[in-house]
Write an enzyme that holds these catalytic residues in place. Structure first.
Site, mmCIF file in Angstrom:
data_model
loop_
_atom_site.group_PDB
_atom_site.id
_atom_site.type_symbol
_atom_site.label_atom_id
_atom_site.label_comp_id
_atom_site.label_asym_id
_atom_site.label_seq_id
_atom_site.Cartn_x
_atom_site.Cartn_y
_atom_site.Cartn_z
ATOM 1 N N LYS A 147 -17.891 33.342 47.967
ATOM 2 C CA LYS A 147 -18.186 34.700 48.435
ATOM 3 C C LYS A 147 -17.105 35.627 47.864
ATOM 4 C CE LYS A 147 -19.084 36.870 52.989
ATOM 5 N NZ LYS A 147 -19.100 36.601 54.448
ATOM 6 N N SER A 154 -23.328 38.053 56.629
ATOM 7 C CA SER A 154 -22.866 38.731 55.438
ATOM 8 C C SER A 154 -22.764 37.822 54.216
ATOM 9 C CB SER A 154 -21.499 39.372 55.693
ATOM 10 O OG SER A 154 -20.529 38.384 55.967
ATOM 11 N N SER A 205 -21.940 34.985 60.050
ATOM 12 C CA SER A 205 -22.158 35.294 58.634
ATOM 13 C C SER A 205 -22.338 34.100 57.707
ATOM 14 C CB SER A 205 -21.010 36.160 58.109
ATOM 15 O OG SER A 205 -21.155 37.476 58.553
#
Lengths: 97, 477
Positions: free
Chosen positions: B79, B154, B178
């Site tokens: 990420k 997310s 997330s």
């Protein structure tokens, strides 16, 4: 208590060091009021005899020897990301007259 | 969508170590797949140069007879809030556009020591604020099962990347769901470990009392191997705890006598009936194999979201105060003084959701409101912890949906931040309580969208959680 005024939003923005344009002020006034109204449901919860939780690991006083350690960072690697550098120093705007 | 599976990561690594596979071929395959699936916008940047030179180095070392570790030559995607050499680290935010990390996250170093190779950085909601990846300042990632829908967030780019098999695994962060919610929306396995088990050094902070790092994989055993490598104390993160001495390797697990509690409040009318049906089917399968299923009452769990949306923004407002336009990140060029430079750099650099959270956080921490909001939320947090502890006296595991719906349409919730926050309603409790939790795919709805089951275990029982996950994976096959 949850309804924010325009002045409240401006004060928050100032405290948080955020410049907002005119159109943002009204949007945030309404959105933040709505969110605060939602989280206010906690006010009705009985929490007598309970202590607040700051962290969940149960670790206490984590410390290390006060010794300089080299993690391999080079000053230039750090300065490379600085917007304004002068003589290997971080240059900022004027603070006082 | 056609999924081209990678082999289990331990098998890939042993083939690379034995010379049967080349690290460079794995890296090139991953880079080619990223190129091929560009239309999903799962990836912000690739680390082509670094990845290729690392792969060539690993292949050379193996040729010379040096074993390259448990993940030799295995490509992965991080990420974009992980600091990794070889590309910008932006957290998908304009304010960090062009930021070159001067050091790497501890867990990137740990993975590299075992021969893993980071090939790309995944899209996300900027600063991990969101549940759909629509808050990325760059572009919106599309759900691999339906391009008109969100991948969740997310860690939406990471989950979509694994669903598309762009790499064998990806890393995500989970502050309020997330990792789990996008894993559920994309039909992959996502693990949020016990708070403190994985070092956060070198990962952009959001809510420091809640942030966890974990793997997103296409099989449970891979997640166990990764957790074994990335977990454990780090002197650069003083919240880290000891790892489980038995490790996290997944092996066979006897379901007989295992007590599983279904959280009553999570099966309310607000949950899509198809999700409830899939969960009930999975539970009856588990029951057939000897698990004892009961219903568990967590009377305060519905308050978790309100509690979270006080504590999280409070910590966000504090963590995001470092973006001041002076030392890194976007800086407004023509400010007349320092104060104006702060106002304009932050005002122009942050996008909507970051500003919203910073201001809520500033409000709940400000004098006069601190006790009523922040301290109250911390005390409700204690109440939640007590209720979970009580529940775990009766059940080995707690289960429920990951989210009330499957993947929603792009644009469906963007104009109503509170509605978007409600996506987190079933995942935030695990972060507030600090327990490990996972999302495992258990089927599809009538639109062919993946359904995930959320599993929760007591603090530090990450290994048990992986074992239960593995047995569910076997049952679903």
């Amino acid at each position: 208590m949850s309804k924010l005024s325009k002045e409240d939003v401006l004060k928050l923005a100032k405290l948080a060091r955020l410049e907002l344009d005119q159109s943002e002020i009204e949007v945030y006034r309404s959105e933040l009021s709505q969110i605060l109204e939602y989280v206010e449901q906690l006010q009705t919860v009985n929490t007598d005899d309970l202590l607040p939780t700051n962290q969940v690991t149960g670790l206490v006083n984590v410390s290390r020897k006060d010794k300089i350690k080299n993690y391999g960072y080079q000053p230039h690697d750090l300065l490379n990301n600085v917007p304004r550098v002068k003589d290997d120093q971080i240059q900022v705007n004027r603070m006082v007259e | 969508m056609k999924i081209q599976q990678w082999e289990p990561i331990d098998r890939l690594a042993s083939k690379v170590n034995s010379g049967q596979l080349k690290a460079i071929d794995l890296v090139n395959k991953s880079l080619a797949l990223i190129q091929q699936h560009k239309e999903y916008d799962a990836i912000i940047s690739t680390l082509e140069q670094n990845a290729i030179s690392r792969a060539l180095f690993i292949d050379q070392q193996i040729k010379e007879g040096n074993n390259q570790g448990l993940l030799a030559g295995v490509p992965f995607i991080a990420k974009d809030n992980f600091l990794v050499f070889g590309a910008d680290t932006t957290a998908a935010s304009n304010i960090l556009r062009g930021f070159r990390p001067p050091y790497q996250a501890t867990i990137i170093n740990k993975l590299e020591q075992q021969g893993a190779i980071c090939v790309a950085k995944a899209n996300m909601d900027a600063f991990a604020h969101g549940a759909s990846t629509e808050n990325s300042d760059f572009f919106i990632t599309k759900n691999p099962y339906d391009k008109t829908r969100v991948p969740g967030g997310s860690s939406g780019g990471s989950a979509a990347a694994v669903a598309l098999s762009l790499a064998p695994f990806a890393l995500g962060t989970d502050t309020g769901g997330s990792i789990r919610q996008p894993a559920s929306f994309c039909g992959v396995y996502g693990l949020k470990p016990t708070y403190g088990l994985v070092s956060r050094s070198g990962v952009i902070a959001m809510g420091s009392s809640l942030d966890c790092i974990g793997p997103i994989t296409s099989r449970v055993s891979d997640a166990g191997i990764i957790l074994g490598i990335i977990s454990g104390p780090d002197e650069l993160d003083s919240t880290t705890i000891q790892k489980d001495p038995q490790g996290y390797k997944v092996k066979d697990f006897k379901l007989r006598g295992v007590k599983i509690g279904i959280v009553q409040q999570y099966m309310s009318d607000g949950v899509d009936p198809q999700i409830k049906k899939a969960i009930n089917q999975t539970l009856s399968q588990l029951k057939k194999h000897g698990a004892i299923i009961s219903t568990i009452d967590l009377p305060s769990v519905d308050l978790a979201l309100a509690c979270y949306y006080i504590i999280c923004p409070a910590e966000v407002s504090s963590n995001l105060s470092r973006y001041d336009g002076q030392r890194f990140g976007y800086s407004y060029p023509n400010a007349e003084d320092l104060y104006t430079s702060y106002l304009k750099s932050r005002g122009k650099g942050f996008s909507k959701e970051a500003k919203r959270r910073i201001m809520i956080g500033t409000h709940v921490l400000s004098s006069g409101y601190y006790d009523a909001y922040y301290k109250k939320a911390q005390t409700v947090r204690t109440k939640l912890i007590n209720e979970f502890n009580q529940a775990f006296l009766e059940s080995d595991f707690l289960v429920g949906p990951v989210a009330p719906t499957t993947a929603f349409k792009i644009g469906q919730h963007v104009n109503n931040p509170l509605e978007m926050y409600l996506s987190d309603i079933m995942t935030v409790a695990a972060n507030l309580v600090g327990i490990p939790a996972a999302s495992i795919p258990i089927g599809f709805d009538d639109k062919n969208l993946p359904i995930g089951l959320q599993l929760m275990a007591p603090q530090t029982k990450d290994h048990s959680l992986l074992l239960l996950s593995k047995s569910i994976e076997e049952l679903i096959k």
